[in-house]
Motif scaffolding. Structure first.
Motif, mmCIF file in Angstrom:
data_model
loop_
_atom_site.group_PDB
_atom_site.id
_atom_site.type_symbol
_atom_site.label_atom_id
_atom_site.label_comp_id
_atom_site.label_asym_id
_atom_site.label_seq_id
_atom_site.Cartn_x
_atom_site.Cartn_y
_atom_site.Cartn_z
ATOM 1 N N LEU A 210 0.819 -1.210 0.000
ATOM 2 C CA LEU A 210 0.000 0.000 0.000
ATOM 3 C C LEU A 210 0.855 1.263 0.000
ATOM 4 O O LEU A 210 0.406 2.318 -0.446
ATOM 5 C CB LEU A 210 -0.928 -0.015 1.220
ATOM 6 C CG LEU A 210 -1.920 1.149 1.371
ATOM 7 C CD1 LEU A 210 -2.810 1.270 0.149
ATOM 8 C CD2 LEU A 210 -2.749 0.969 2.637
ATOM 9 N N THR A 211 2.105 1.173 0.481
ATOM 10 C CA THR A 211 2.958 2.357 0.527
ATOM 11 C C THR A 211 3.339 2.862 -0.860
ATOM 12 O O THR A 211 3.909 3.948 -0.975
ATOM 13 C CB THR A 211 4.247 2.069 1.320
ATOM 14 O OG1 THR A 211 4.965 0.997 0.696
ATOM 15 C CG2 THR A 211 3.923 1.673 2.751
ATOM 16 N N PHE A 212 3.033 2.109 -1.936
ATOM 17 C CA PHE A 212 3.374 2.566 -3.281
ATOM 18 C C PHE A 212 2.606 3.824 -3.671
ATOM 19 O O PHE A 212 3.079 4.613 -4.485
ATOM 20 C CB PHE A 212 3.102 1.462 -4.298
ATOM 21 C CG PHE A 212 4.120 0.351 -4.281
ATOM 22 C CD1 PHE A 212 5.249 0.449 -3.495
ATOM 23 C CD2 PHE A 212 3.941 -0.796 -5.022
ATOM 24 C CE1 PHE A 212 6.185 -0.564 -3.447
ATOM 25 C CE2 PHE A 212 4.881 -1.815 -4.992
ATOM 26 C CZ PHE A 212 5.997 -1.697 -4.201
ATOM 27 N N THR A 213 1.413 4.005 -3.120
ATOM 28 C CA THR A 213 0.656 5.232 -3.375
ATOM 29 C C THR A 213 0.362 5.995 -2.094
ATOM 30 O O THR A 213 -0.242 7.063 -2.156
ATOM 31 C CB THR A 213 -0.686 4.920 -4.069
ATOM 32 O OG1 THR A 213 -1.456 4.052 -3.229
ATOM 33 C CG2 THR A 213 -0.459 4.261 -5.420
ATOM 34 N N ARG A 214 0.777 5.465 -0.952
ATOM 35 C CA ARG A 214 0.528 6.128 0.328
ATOM 36 C C ARG A 214 1.831 6.261 1.115
ATOM 37 O O ARG A 214 2.065 5.536 2.094
ATOM 38 C CB ARG A 214 -0.510 5.333 1.129
ATOM 39 C CG ARG A 214 -1.897 5.277 0.499
ATOM 40 C CD ARG A 214 -2.532 6.663 0.452
ATOM 41 N NE ARG A 214 -2.627 7.229 1.778
ATOM 42 C CZ ARG A 214 -3.639 7.002 2.610
ATOM 43 N NH1 ARG A 214 -4.643 6.221 2.249
ATOM 44 N NH2 ARG A 214 -3.661 7.569 3.808
ATOM 45 N N PRO A 215 2.706 7.170 0.712
ATOM 46 C CA PRO A 215 3.964 7.344 1.459
ATOM 47 C C PRO A 215 3.751 7.827 2.887
ATOM 48 O O PRO A 215 4.662 7.723 3.707
ATOM 49 C CB PRO A 215 4.729 8.384 0.625
ATOM 50 C CG PRO A 215 3.702 9.054 -0.216
ATOM 51 C CD PRO A 215 2.644 8.043 -0.476
ATOM 52 N N ASP A 216 2.568 8.355 3.204
ATOM 53 C CA ASP A 216 2.321 8.854 4.552
ATOM 54 C C ASP A 216 2.308 7.743 5.599
ATOM 55 O O ASP A 216 2.450 8.029 6.802
ATOM 56 C CB ASP A 216 1.006 9.641 4.596
ATOM 57 C CG ASP A 216 -0.153 8.880 3.987
ATOM 58 O OD1 ASP A 216 0.092 8.122 3.037
ATOM 59 O OD2 ASP A 216 -1.290 9.053 4.443
ATOM 60 N N ILE A 217 2.158 6.482 5.194
ATOM 61 C CA ILE A 217 2.190 5.383 6.163
ATOM 62 C C ILE A 217 3.517 4.628 6.125
ATOM 63 O O ILE A 217 3.668 3.615 6.803
ATOM 64 C CB ILE A 217 1.022 4.401 5.932
ATOM 65 C CG1 ILE A 217 1.180 3.668 4.593
ATOM 66 C CG2 ILE A 217 -0.329 5.113 6.010
ATOM 67 C CD1 ILE A 217 0.187 2.526 4.418
#
Length: 429
Positions: A210-217
């Protein structure tokens, strides 16, 4: 990072971006090894029941099938005039005069962009003559990521994937929270072990994608994944907090916009001796190509740093290495950088060390990193500058932040919601 870089360049030049899907990709591969198989059921030769078949083409299930398919496809692209990129073997580039084509291959999914619609159509026709594939039109869904076209760019999200993770965890109706991690010190290895380690590891691995489009996590997921070998109850509680944050931000994703100036700007940071068990530091970086975030990292350092300057300098070295790779990638994409890469760091000592070639006893522990960065600085490839801590966006990759600061930095990383796009007039087209 390669996908985001290609999309940034295509958007900035107003190129069409299409996606293709290969039918039965592995059946196209030609085997170079000698492989035998038993006669297929229903097609046995009654006169020679003990004979076996020798395979000329690959089949699904063969360990050679992925390599055989890639070799077949790559050789055909080379025949068409493409060049395989050395920076990323999944990227192929065609460049003749004013004609340029970028092709990204991931198993049987293809992203194709070209400098003109006619060139794009001719390339698709040439591929369809050799392979059975479908033109799925403008890029809309790739590698589990949904791509929405807005009036000013592309919105990358994984909403369906997030819903699947929440359903797997049984937290579809959980109470949302505003940040993925609290501001307390980092997780330690203490606490009672979890009852089902497989459940923990499955969810932690899913969040990594999921971090591929959500660097905030990224930071929160990195902290959880450090304990996958021996998960404890506090680690499971931290994992559930991430899922609660995801539940409240299902509508968020990464925005990619056209940029006029395609320069590389890097932010680097480190949280010194933050690990309570090993006292290792956490380093992070964020790389912007023009206005777009194309690469980021949150990672615990391999060795213990004896000072904050040493930890920060190791983080700078990692950021410079990533920026150097992106410089090479852009060169192979025939979009070389015209300006020096700017690397921002909020530690003045680390900035001074970057252009001071004199070694002394306080810097001998990072001697390799010193030589690596100083070489790039003397070649004018990189310039290290100081940035105020209040503008250090990469804090989001190294530590837990208050909700107000976290929200501000998250927006600075081009992470927006569909409501933000509507409010700014960037409606989905």
């Amino acid at each position: 990072a390669t996908v985001r870089t290609v999309l940034s360049l295509a958007l900035s030049r107003s190129w069409p971006v299409h996606q293709l899907d290969v039918n039965n990709a592995f059946l196209h591969g030609t085997l170079s090894e000698t492989v035998y198989c038993a006669q297929p059921s229903g097609f046995e030769d009654s006169t020679h029941p003990d004979f076996v078949c020798r395979l000329n083409r690959s089949l699904y299930g063969l360990k050679q099938a992925p390599r055989a398919w890639y070799s077949r496809f790559a050789s055909h692209l080379l025949h068409l005039g493409f060049v395989e990129a050395k920076s990323d073997t999944s990227l192929f580039v065609y460049h003749r005069g004013a004609d340029t084509i970028y092709l990204l291959l991931y198993v049987d999914d293809i992203v194709l962009t070209a400098s003109s619609d006619g060139l794009l159509r001719r390339t698709i026709d040439a591929l369809q003559q050799e392979f059975s594939m479908k033109d799925l039109g403008p890029l809309h869904h790739f590698l589990g990521m949904q791509v929405q076209h807005t009036c000013s760019g592309l919105f990358l999200s994984q909403r369906q994937y997030m819903l699947e993770i929440l359903d797997r965890a049984g937290m579809t109706d959980c109470k949302p929270c505003t940040t993925p991690v609290d501001v307390n010190p980092k997780l330690s290895a203490d606490g009672p072990p979890v009852s089902d380690p497989t459940y923990f590891r499955s969810l932690a691995g899913a969040l990594q994608y999921l971090t591929f489009t959500r660097p905030d996590i990224s930071y929160a997921v990195q902290q959880v994944c450090l304990h996958m070998h021996d998960p404890r109850e506090p680690h499971l509680a931290a994992l559930k907090r991430i899922l609660r944050y995801v539940r409240g931000t299902l509508h968020m994703g990464l925005l990619v916009r056209p940029s006029t100036a395609l320069d590389l700007v890097v932010y680097s940071d480190a949280d010194w001796a933050g690990c309570p068990d090993t006292r290792k530091s956490t380093s992070g970086y964020a790389v912007f190509l023009g206005d777009n975030l194309v690469s980021w990292s949150s990672k615990r350092q391999n060795t213990v740093s004896r000072s904050s300057a040493e930890a920060e300098y190791r983080a700078v070295a990692n950021a410079v290495a990533e920026a150097s790779w992106l410089r090479q990638l852009l060169s192979e994409l025939h979009s070389p950088l015209c300006r020096t890469i700017l690397v921002y760091c909020d530690n003045i000592s680390a900035v001074y060390m970057s252009f001071n070639p004199i070694q002394h006893r306080h810097t001998k522990h990072v001697e390799i990193d010193l030589h690596f960065v100083w070489e790039r600085v003397t070649l004018s490839n990189v310039r290290i500058l100081n940035v105020p801590t209040t503008s250090q966006f990469v804090d989001i990759f190294t530590k837990g932040l208050p909700s107000s600061v976290f929200t501000e930095f998250r927006s600075s990383l081009n992470i927006h919601s569909t409501d933000d796009l509507t409010a700014r007039g960037w409606v989905v087209c």
